[in-house]
Design a protein around this motif. Structure first.
Motif, short mmCIF file in Angstrom:
data_model
loop_
_atom_site.label_atom_id
_atom_site.label_comp_id
_atom_site.label_asym_id
_atom_site.label_seq_id
_atom_site.Cartn_x
_atom_site.Cartn_y
_atom_site.Cartn_z
N PHE A 58 0.86 -1.18 0.00
CA PHE A 58 0.00 0.00 0.00
C PHE A 58 0.90 1.23 0.00
O PHE A 58 1.85 1.33 0.77
CB PHE A 58 -0.93 0.00 1.20
N ALA A 59 0.60 2.18 -0.89
CA ALA A 59 1.45 3.36 -1.07
C ALA A 59 1.54 4.22 0.19
O ALA A 59 2.54 4.90 0.40
CB ALA A 59 0.94 4.19 -2.25
N ASP A 60 0.51 4.17 1.04
CA ASP A 60 0.56 4.99 2.27
C ASP A 60 1.36 4.32 3.38
O ASP A 60 1.49 4.86 4.47
CB ASP A 60 -0.86 5.33 2.74
N GLY A 61 1.89 3.11 3.13
CA GLY A 61 2.73 2.43 4.10
C GLY A 61 1.97 1.56 5.09
O GLY A 61 2.58 0.88 5.91
N SER A 62 0.64 1.59 5.03
CA SER A 62 -0.13 0.79 5.99
C SER A 62 -0.03 -0.69 5.63
O SER A 62 0.20 -1.06 4.48
CB SER A 62 -1.59 1.24 6.01
N SER A 63 -0.20 -1.55 6.64
CA SER A 63 -0.15 -2.99 6.39
C SER A 63 -1.52 -3.55 6.06
O SER A 63 -1.62 -4.60 5.43
CB SER A 63 0.44 -3.72 7.61
N GLY A 68 -14.15 -1.72 2.36
CA GLY A 68 -14.80 -0.57 1.73
C GLY A 68 -13.86 0.58 1.40
O GLY A 68 -14.24 1.51 0.72
N SER A 69 -12.60 0.50 1.86
CA SER A 69 -11.63 1.56 1.61
C SER A 69 -10.93 1.37 0.27
O SER A 69 -10.69 0.26 -0.16
CB SER A 69 -10.55 1.57 2.70
N SER A 70 -10.57 2.50 -0.34
CA SER A 70 -9.76 2.47 -1.56
C SER A 70 -8.41 3.09 -1.24
O SER A 70 -8.32 4.04 -0.47
CB SER A 70 -10.44 3.28 -2.67
N VAL A 71 -7.37 2.55 -1.86
CA VAL A 71 -6.02 3.04 -1.60
C VAL A 71 -5.14 2.74 -2.82
O VAL A 71 -5.45 1.87 -3.62
CB VAL A 71 -5.44 2.39 -0.32
N SER A 72 -4.06 3.47 -2.93
CA SER A 72 -3.09 3.24 -3.99
C SER A 72 -2.20 2.08 -3.56
O SER A 72 -1.79 1.98 -2.41
CB SER A 72 -2.27 4.52 -4.19
N ILE A 73 -1.90 1.19 -4.52
CA ILE A 73 -1.05 0.03 -4.25
C ILE A 73 0.05 0.00 -5.31
O ILE A 73 -0.19 0.34 -6.47
CB ILE A 73 -1.90 -1.26 -4.23
N THR A 74 1.25 -0.37 -4.90
CA THR A 74 2.41 -0.33 -5.80
C THR A 74 3.06 -1.70 -5.89
O THR A 74 3.28 -2.36 -4.86
CB THR A 74 3.45 0.69 -5.29
N CYS A 75 3.40 -2.09 -7.10
CA CYS A 75 4.15 -3.33 -7.32
C CYS A 75 5.61 -3.03 -6.96
O CYS A 75 6.22 -2.13 -7.52
CB CYS A 75 4.03 -3.78 -8.77
N SER A 76 6.16 -3.80 -6.04
CA SER A 76 7.53 -3.55 -5.58
C SER A 76 8.57 -3.93 -6.64
O SER A 76 9.71 -3.51 -6.56
CB SER A 76 7.80 -4.32 -4.29
N ILE A 77 8.20 -4.69 -7.66
CA ILE A 77 9.13 -5.11 -8.70
C ILE A 77 9.16 -4.13 -9.86
O ILE A 77 10.21 -3.66 -10.27
CB ILE A 77 8.80 -6.53 -9.18
N SER A 78 7.96 -3.80 -10.38
CA SER A 78 7.91 -2.94 -11.57
C SER A 78 7.65 -1.48 -11.26
O SER A 78 7.85 -0.62 -12.12
CB SER A 78 6.80 -3.45 -12.51
N GLY A 79 7.16 -1.20 -10.06
CA GLY A 79 6.82 0.18 -9.71
C GLY A 79 5.44 0.61 -10.18
O GLY A 79 5.04 1.75 -9.98
N VAL A 80 4.69 -0.29 -10.83
CA VAL A 80 3.33 0.02 -11.28
C VAL A 80 2.49 0.40 -10.07
O VAL A 80 2.54 -0.25 -9.03
CB VAL A 80 2.70 -1.20 -12.02
N ASN A 81 1.74 1.50 -10.24
CA ASN A 81 0.90 2.00 -9.16
C ASN A 81 -0.55 2.01 -9.61
O ASN A 81 -0.85 2.51 -10.68
CB ASN A 81 1.37 3.42 -8.79
#
Length: 149
Positions: A58-63, A68-81
């Motif tokens: 999760f881009a905000d650093g949360s575990s 019901g929540s939406s959040v940005s997620i990042t692939c740690s390999i390719s950097g795709v967000n």
């Protein structure tokens, strides 16, 4: 002589039974209004949550994120967000009313598991990453084999 009129005790017993039955019939609606008629639960101590799948963060650093929540997620390999949403929870109605969470959470005041979510893009090591790892291993093993030959 046969007694044609029932005795007073028998009439009183029947009257008490009828009066008691009528009283209970009037109390039944009160009982039904206060008692739930369907399965109800709530996971107040541990509500439904989602966690990022392997290779995603999760881009905000949360575990975890709440249902019901939406959040940005990042692939740690390719950097795709990407933006992902943790399935919402109604907290009632069994499998028909909350199909995403009833199975994993189950009964009790805490949801039993966290759902893994990920982005839609592929987020796995590429073949070049695997090749680099193989090269590193062969470069480490080759001198050891030569030393013992």
């Amino acid at each position: 002589h046969h007694q044609i009129i029932p005795c007073f005790e028998t009439m009183l017993g029947r009257a008490s039974f009828v009066a008691g039955s009528i009283s209970l019939m009037h109390l039944v609606p009160l009982f039904l209004q206060s008692a739930p008629m369907q399965a109800q639960w709530s996971w107040t101590a541990g509500p439904p949550m989602c966690t990022a799948a392997a290779n995603w963060a999760f881009a905000d650093g949360s575990s975890t994120i709440a249902a019901g929540s939406s959040v940005s997620i990042t692939c740690s390999i390719s950097g795709v967000n990407e933006t992902v949403t943790c399935p919402a929870s109604t907290g009632s109605g069994g499998t028909a009313g909350d199909p995403d969470w009833w199975g994993p959470c189950g009964y009790g005041d805490s949801c039993a598991v966290q759902k893994e979510i990920n982005g839609s893009a592929a987020c796995e090591p590429t073949s070049s990453t695997s090749h680099a790892a193989q090269m590193a291993i062969s470069m480490t093993v080759a001198p050891l084999v030569a030393a013992f030959a």
